[in-house]
Design a protein around this motif. Sequence first.
Motif, mmCIF file in Angstrom:
data_model
loop_
_atom_site.group_PDB
_atom_site.id
_atom_site.type_symbol
_atom_site.label_atom_id
_atom_site.label_comp_id
_atom_site.label_asym_id
_atom_site.label_seq_id
_atom_site.Cartn_x
_atom_site.Cartn_y
_atom_site.Cartn_z
ATOM 1 N N SER A 110 51.317 41.384 51.384
ATOM 2 C CA SER A 110 50.392 42.497 50.417
ATOM 3 C C SER A 110 49.752 41.551 49.415
ATOM 4 C CB SER A 110 51.597 43.346 49.828
ATOM 5 O OG SER A 110 50.530 44.587 49.784
ATOM 6 N N MET A 111 50.699 40.764 48.443
ATOM 7 C CA MET A 111 49.975 40.166 47.223
ATOM 8 C C MET A 111 48.198 39.304 47.366
ATOM 9 S SD MET A 111 52.894 40.322 44.509
ATOM 10 C CE MET A 111 54.180 39.476 45.784
ATOM 11 N N ALA A 112 49.287 38.539 48.542
ATOM 12 C CA ALA A 112 48.274 37.228 48.533
ATOM 13 C C ALA A 112 46.647 37.728 49.541
ATOM 14 C CB ALA A 112 48.895 36.346 49.200
ATOM 15 N N ALA A 113 46.819 38.660 50.531
ATOM 16 C CA ALA A 113 46.130 39.474 51.373
ATOM 17 C C ALA A 113 45.141 40.359 50.318
ATOM 18 C CB ALA A 113 46.143 39.144 52.707
ATOM 19 N N GLY A 114 46.802 41.513 50.310
ATOM 20 C CA GLY A 114 46.087 42.344 49.927
ATOM 21 C C GLY A 114 45.904 43.418 51.139
ATOM 22 N N LYS A 115 46.680 43.142 51.645
ATOM 23 C CA LYS A 115 46.905 43.937 53.715
ATOM 24 C C LYS A 115 47.921 44.377 53.748
ATOM 25 C CE LYS A 115 42.137 42.221 54.955
ATOM 26 N NZ LYS A 115 41.393 41.544 56.015
ATOM 27 N N HIS A 116 48.523 44.984 55.349
ATOM 28 C CA HIS A 116 49.921 45.099 55.452
ATOM 29 C C HIS A 116 49.741 44.722 56.386
ATOM 30 C CE1 HIS A 116 50.361 48.877 52.259
ATOM 31 N NE2 HIS A 116 48.929 49.032 53.684
ATOM 32 N N SER A 158 54.777 39.590 32.446
ATOM 33 C CA SER A 158 55.192 38.398 32.183
ATOM 34 C C SER A 158 56.011 37.999 32.937
ATOM 35 C CB SER A 158 55.886 38.933 30.776
ATOM 36 O OG SER A 158 57.117 40.016 30.987
ATOM 37 N N SER A 159 56.593 38.512 33.703
ATOM 38 C CA SER A 159 57.815 38.197 34.831
ATOM 39 C C SER A 159 57.602 37.828 36.170
ATOM 40 C CB SER A 159 58.968 39.542 35.176
ATOM 41 O OG SER A 159 58.828 40.422 35.991
ATOM 42 N N LEU A 160 56.328 38.236 36.370
ATOM 43 C CA LEU A 160 54.928 37.977 37.459
ATOM 44 C C LEU A 160 54.355 36.614 37.488
ATOM 45 C CD1 LEU A 160 53.161 41.413 38.500
ATOM 46 C CD2 LEU A 160 55.862 40.208 39.655
ATOM 47 N N ARG A 168 49.013 38.512 38.674
ATOM 48 C CA ARG A 168 49.364 38.856 37.722
ATOM 49 C C ARG A 168 48.033 40.136 38.522
ATOM 50 N NH1 ARG A 168 50.693 35.325 32.172
ATOM 51 N NH2 ARG A 168 53.251 34.813 33.220
ATOM 52 N N LYS A 169 46.849 39.771 38.539
ATOM 53 C CA LYS A 169 45.911 40.272 38.669
ATOM 54 C C LYS A 169 45.865 41.494 39.471
ATOM 55 C CE LYS A 169 40.819 40.423 39.095
ATOM 56 N NZ LYS A 169 39.713 39.198 39.081
ATOM 57 N N TYR A 170 46.654 40.806 40.619
ATOM 58 C CA TYR A 170 46.750 41.389 42.548
ATOM 59 C C TYR A 170 47.416 42.622 41.634
ATOM 60 C CZ TYR A 170 47.792 43.803 46.765
ATOM 61 O OH TYR A 170 47.740 44.381 46.985
ATOM 62 N N THR A 171 48.956 42.483 41.108
ATOM 63 C CA THR A 171 49.212 43.788 40.658
ATOM 64 C C THR A 171 48.549 45.034 39.496
ATOM 65 O OG1 THR A 171 51.358 42.280 40.311
ATOM 66 C CG2 THR A 171 51.189 44.156 39.334
#
Length: 316
Positions: free
Chosen positions: A147-153, A230-232, A237-240
Amino acid sequence: MKIVLKTISGMEYEPEEITEINFTRTAGVACDSIRLRFKSSDHRDEIVTVKAFNAGEMIFNGYCDNQRISEDGGGYEVYIYARSSACILVDNEAEPFTYNMPTANQLCFTFARPFGFSGNLPVIESKEKYEVTKGTSCYGAISGFVSMAAGKHIYISPQNRIQLLEKSEDIENLGKYGVLSAATVINRSEPLTEVRFKKTSSASGYRLHMRAQARQDFNFNERVRYVNLSSLPQWQRKYTVLKTLKNSFEDYRTLEVTVTGYMSKPLLQRFSYSSGIGAYEEYILTEKEYIYSASGEMTKLTLKKEIDIKEITYVD
């Protein structure tokens, strides 16, 4: 739809008289689920596995979570609730660890292969560290990274293959599938207009902004959220922030359609639909619920419109 049950003693059988089936599959939800009721002339053994087939193809492969047997003068009725095999990865906790530049297939090998699952994902990788925290499931360790690296399920097939869930390239006309009813839903209560964030705990205030310019297109009221990153790790970060903003628009425009029989099209198939309530282009299938009962069989579909939020990032 054909149902095959396997008992604790290893016996397989097909239920004699099925009175109700409810089979649900949802994008972004780890497990498919099935609810089943059937009549039985004798007392049945404890059920372990449940499989469902449509036109010879296995569409559900799972484990019985809950079984209830009741009796009256007419015999026995059995109720079953089962989750798909993905429940194994959901129910097992991943060992906490920080991985250095992992790939999705590496995580599949670590967390899924020991349980009999195979990875069938494209190359998805990170150039940074990825932390699997305490309490994360084996499924969550893989799905969270993708999800974080590719933005997909991800999706786990009935054959226990871990696959990427992607939008179809084609757009089908939903009207050809025997539509019984349709409804459109507009939910204006959730879309955010802006996320204000900071990257370090020492930063003075939330001076970084990501704004949805689509707010002007739809005349939304201002709705702002604050996020501390800050904890990521840097790469997350940008994806979050973008995910927080985009996800708020997920349920903004929804189409609910019921069709006859079982809808075999996969999740994230794109559809168009036109009727008296309006014309709908490029709506994405995000959930399907197959129902069989005394009233017949049908599939309830939930389709969502993907909104271009036209995000921009700026600093105070």
